[in-house]
Design a protein around this motif. Structure first.
Motif, short mmCIF file in Angstrom:
data_model
loop_
_atom_site.label_atom_id
_atom_site.label_comp_id
_atom_site.label_asym_id
_atom_site.label_seq_id
_atom_site.Cartn_x
_atom_site.Cartn_y
_atom_site.Cartn_z
N GLU A 1 7.69 -12.40 -9.46
CA GLU A 1 7.47 -10.99 -9.20
C GLU A 1 5.99 -10.72 -8.91
O GLU A 1 5.66 -9.94 -8.03
CB GLU A 1 7.95 -10.16 -10.38
CG GLU A 1 7.93 -8.67 -10.11
CD GLU A 1 8.51 -7.88 -11.25
OE1 GLU A 1 7.87 -6.87 -11.60
OE2 GLU A 1 9.55 -8.27 -11.79
N SER B 1 5.21 -12.00 -5.48
CA SER B 1 5.78 -11.08 -4.51
C SER B 1 4.91 -9.83 -4.37
O SER B 1 4.67 -9.36 -3.27
CB SER B 1 7.20 -10.70 -4.92
OG SER B 1 7.72 -9.77 -4.03
N THR B 2 4.45 -9.30 -5.48
CA THR B 2 3.58 -8.12 -5.45
C THR B 2 2.26 -8.44 -4.77
O THR B 2 1.77 -7.67 -3.94
CB THR B 2 3.32 -7.60 -6.88
OG1 THR B 2 4.58 -7.31 -7.49
CG2 THR B 2 2.47 -6.36 -6.87
N ALA C 1 1.74 -10.77 -2.54
CA ALA C 1 2.03 -10.98 -1.12
C ALA C 1 2.18 -9.63 -0.41
O ALA C 1 1.70 -9.46 0.71
CB ALA C 1 3.29 -11.82 -0.94
N LYS C 2 2.84 -8.68 -1.05
CA LYS C 2 3.00 -7.35 -0.45
C LYS C 2 1.66 -6.66 -0.30
O LYS C 2 1.38 -6.06 0.75
CB LYS C 2 3.94 -6.50 -1.31
CG LYS C 2 5.39 -6.91 -1.21
CD LYS C 2 6.26 -6.06 -2.10
CE LYS C 2 7.69 -6.56 -2.09
NZ LYS C 2 8.55 -5.79 -3.00
N ILE C 3 0.83 -6.74 -1.33
CA ILE C 3 -0.50 -6.12 -1.27
C ILE C 3 -1.34 -6.79 -0.17
O ILE C 3 -2.01 -6.12 0.61
CB ILE C 3 -1.20 -6.17 -2.64
CG1 ILE C 3 -0.47 -5.25 -3.62
CG2 ILE C 3 -2.68 -5.79 -2.52
CD1 ILE C 3 -0.93 -5.38 -5.06
N ASN D 1 -0.25 -8.29 2.48
CA ASN D 1 0.30 -7.89 3.76
C ASN D 1 -0.19 -6.49 4.15
O ASN D 1 -0.57 -6.25 5.29
CB ASN D 1 1.83 -7.93 3.72
CG ASN D 1 2.45 -7.75 5.08
OD1 ASN D 1 2.00 -8.33 6.06
ND2 ASN D 1 3.48 -6.92 5.14
N ILE D 2 -0.20 -5.58 3.19
CA ILE D 2 -0.68 -4.22 3.46
C ILE D 2 -2.16 -4.23 3.85
O ILE D 2 -2.56 -3.57 4.81
CB ILE D 2 -0.44 -3.31 2.23
CG1 ILE D 2 1.05 -3.07 2.05
CG2 ILE D 2 -1.21 -2.00 2.36
CD1 ILE D 2 1.43 -2.44 0.72
N TRP E 1 -2.49 -5.57 7.34
CA TRP E 1 -2.05 -4.57 8.32
C TRP E 1 -3.12 -3.49 8.52
O TRP E 1 -3.38 -3.06 9.64
CB TRP E 1 -0.72 -3.93 7.92
CG TRP E 1 0.43 -4.67 8.52
CD1 TRP E 1 1.36 -5.43 7.87
CD2 TRP E 1 0.76 -4.75 9.91
NE1 TRP E 1 2.23 -5.98 8.77
CE2 TRP E 1 1.89 -5.57 10.03
CE3 TRP E 1 0.21 -4.20 11.06
CZ2 TRP E 1 2.47 -5.86 11.27
CZ3 TRP E 1 0.80 -4.50 12.30
CH2 TRP E 1 1.91 -5.31 12.38
#
Length: 136
Positions: A3, A6-7, A9-11, A13-14, A17
């Protein structure tokens, strides 16, 4: 642990971007500026002719658009790194009033573009494998 990864990786990615969007906006503006009289003297100094100014402007705008298209953003980032690498070398060696100070921004843009390309390397390899027909 999964988890947290995953968090993270999401951060990540943001953040990437956001960097891509900021860079895209910057290069649309840079590319547009190349179509104005602002860079005529600089491209005369370079010696490639004014066609190269227009060509560079088109490349910068195309790469900027590519930065916001998920499937090609990694390749677009590599293209911008190449364009800005050329700009940095031009400022260092061909422009009369160039030098390291003038090459600083292109070098920063090379680093930002390479960060994006490294983060988007899976997309780059995926696209290249589709083009070449090989598995990555």
């Amino acid at each position: 642990m999964s988890e947290q990864t995953s968090t993270a990786a999401k951060i990540g990615n943001i953040v990437v971007w956001i960097l891509q969007i900021v860079l895209a906006v910057q290069f649309v503006m840079n590319g547009y500026a190349l179509f104005t009289d602002q860079f005529v003297a600089k491209f005369d100094d370079i010696g490639f002719g004014q066609w190269f100014r227009y060509f560079t402007g088109v490349l910068e705008i195309a790469a900027a658009i590519g930065l916001v298209i998920p499937r090609i953003c990694g390749i677009a980032a590599l293209a911008l790194a190449g364009i800005m690498g050329g700009a940095a070398l031009t400022e260092l060696f061909l422009v009369t009033n160039g030098g390291f100070k003038a090459a600083t921004m292109p070098i920063i843009f090379v680093v930002w573009s390479l960060i994006i390309a490294i983060y988007r390397r899976e997309q780059i390899f995926g696209l290249l494998s589709k083009i070449t027909g090989r598995k990555s």
